[in-house]
Write a protein that holds these residues in place. Structure first.
Motif, PDB file in Angstrom:
ATOM      1  N   LYS A   4      62.194  57.833  40.906  1.00  0.00           N
ATOM      2  CA  LYS A   4      60.922  57.436  41.494  1.00  0.00           C
ATOM      3  C   LYS A   4      61.213  56.563  42.698  1.00  0.00           C
ATOM      4  N   ASN A   6      59.015  54.268  43.526  1.00  0.00           N
ATOM      5  CA  ASN A   6      58.360  53.020  43.154  1.00  0.00           C
ATOM      6  C   ASN A   6      58.376  52.926  41.638  1.00  0.00           C
ATOM      7  N   ARG A   7      58.615  51.739  41.123  1.00  0.00           N
ATOM      8  CA  ARG A   7      58.749  51.560  39.672  1.00  0.00           C
ATOM      9  C   ARG A   7      57.554  52.128  38.913  1.00  0.00           C
ATOM     10  N   ASN A   8      56.362  51.958  39.448  1.00  0.00           N
ATOM     11  CA  ASN A   8      55.152  52.351  38.737  1.00  0.00           C
ATOM     12  C   ASN A   8      54.586  53.696  39.202  1.00  0.00           C
ATOM     13  N   THR A  12      57.939  62.035  40.304  1.00  0.00           N
ATOM     14  CA  THR A  12      59.395  61.942  40.322  1.00  0.00           C
ATOM     15  C   THR A  12      59.957  62.997  41.267  1.00  0.00           C
ATOM     16  N   ALA A  34      68.404  51.731  41.040  1.00  0.00           N
ATOM     17  CA  ALA A  34      68.190  50.802  39.936  1.00  0.00           C
ATOM     18  C   ALA A  34      67.720  51.564  38.711  1.00  0.00           C
ATOM     19  N   ALA A  35      68.117  51.084  37.529  1.00  0.00           N
ATOM     20  CA  ALA A  35      67.737  51.778  36.295  1.00  0.00           C
ATOM     21  C   ALA A  35      67.993  50.872  35.107  1.00  0.00           C
ATOM     22  N   GLU A 140      68.049  47.394  36.741  1.00  0.00           N
ATOM     23  CA  GLU A 140      66.843  46.972  37.455  1.00  0.00           C
ATOM     24  C   GLU A 140      66.551  45.489  37.269  1.00  0.00           C
ATOM     25  N   GLU A 141      66.727  44.985  36.043  1.00  0.00           N
ATOM     26  CA  GLU A 141      66.342  43.603  35.761  1.00  0.00           C
ATOM     27  C   GLU A 141      67.311  42.570  36.328  1.00  0.00           C
ATOM     28  N   GLN A 155      65.272  51.819  48.083  1.00  0.00           N
ATOM     29  CA  GLN A 155      65.450  51.695  46.643  1.00  0.00           C
ATOM     30  C   GLN A 155      64.873  52.889  45.911  1.00  0.00           C
ATOM     31  N   PHE A 157      64.460  54.451  41.709  1.00  0.00           N
ATOM     32  CA  PHE A 157      64.467  54.064  40.307  1.00  0.00           C
ATOM     33  C   PHE A 157      64.844  55.292  39.477  1.00  0.00           C
ATOM     34  N   GLN A 159      65.424  57.775  36.498  1.00  0.00           N
ATOM     35  CA  GLN A 159      64.643  58.056  35.307  1.00  0.00           C
ATOM     36  C   GLN A 159      65.486  58.735  34.234  1.00  0.00           C
TER      37      GLN A 159
END
Length: 238
Positions: A4, A6-8, A12, A34-35, A140-141, A155, A157, A159
């Protein structure tokens, strides 16, 4: 794998599509993937670096935890020289090539007490390279713990698998791959498996049924957990 932007986001995209876009975007120099844990960041990084020439680039894999001084001036460049055996002449030649540095597992590097305020680009004088890009993987965190080391960056994300991807992976493990890493296509290259026979389909459906009835079924959408599950299933299929 899919990503993605964007995280939200709901939509995809195949990661190859987005990486190709990153490579042709002259304004983008650093891409962060990030994941969550177990989503396949390192497997993806190794897939991208497998071989030496894809998408008209040289791809070099760097495990960031192995870098002696990742946040010091020229720390990455010195690591490249030691790890790949580049002398000064070899390094100078590398700087003229189209290069992708894949910096894997930032989250496994102890976060410095003082978050970096200077980017890897500036610390390693990458502006002197003719055509270099960085792709960084990180949980990601943990991203915020590393300050400005990536500077301005794009960036993605990463999946987990959707059900169709899970079935494709299970089919590959049951029928093609004797080891988890065999039978995979190189990043940027197509890979095709033979058509699924009725027997193949029944076997795949049997595994998927066990997953769907598992109390930890959501965990199997993560490539690492699915890989471990298939290792166990092939050893104890009953």
């Amino acid at each position: 794998p899919s990503v993605k932007t964007n995280r939200n986001a709901l939509e995809t995209f195949p990661i190859e599509e987005k990486v190709r876009g990153f490579l042709v975007d002259q304004a983008s120099r650093i891409l962060l993937v990030a994941a969550g844990a177990g989503t396949g960041k390192t497997s993806l990084a190794l897939s991208m670096s497998h071989g030496t020439w894809k998408l008209d680039r040289y791809w070099l894999f760097v495990s960031l935890p192995s870098v002696a001084a990742p946040f010091e001036a020229m720390g990455l460049v010195r690591h490249l020289q030691r790890s790949f055996g580049f002398d000064e002449e070899g390094l100078a030649e590398l700087q003229t090539k189209p290069v992708i540095l894949i910096l894997d597992s930032l989250d496994e590097v102890p976060a410095p007490e003082t978050a970096p305020t200077t980017s890897w680009w500036d610390l390693n004088r990458l502006d002197r390279w003719e055509n270099v890009r960085l792709i960084v993987t990180c949980r990601e965190e943990r991203v915020s713990e590393y300050g400005r080391c990536m500077g301005n960056h794009a960036q993605l994300f990463l999946q987990g698998f959707d059900p169709q991807q899970m079935e494709g992976y299970i089919h590959a493990r049951l029928n093609v791959c004797q080891q988890p890493w065999e039978g995979r296509g190189r990043f940027g290259e197509a890979v095709a498996f033979g058509p699924m026979t009725a027997v193949d389909n029944d076997r795949v459906k049997a595994v998927m049924s066990e997953i769907e009835n598992s109390p930890i079924r959501r965990e199997f959408s993560k490539p690492f957990q699915l890989s471990m599950g298939m290792d166990l299933w092939k050893s104890y299929p009953q």
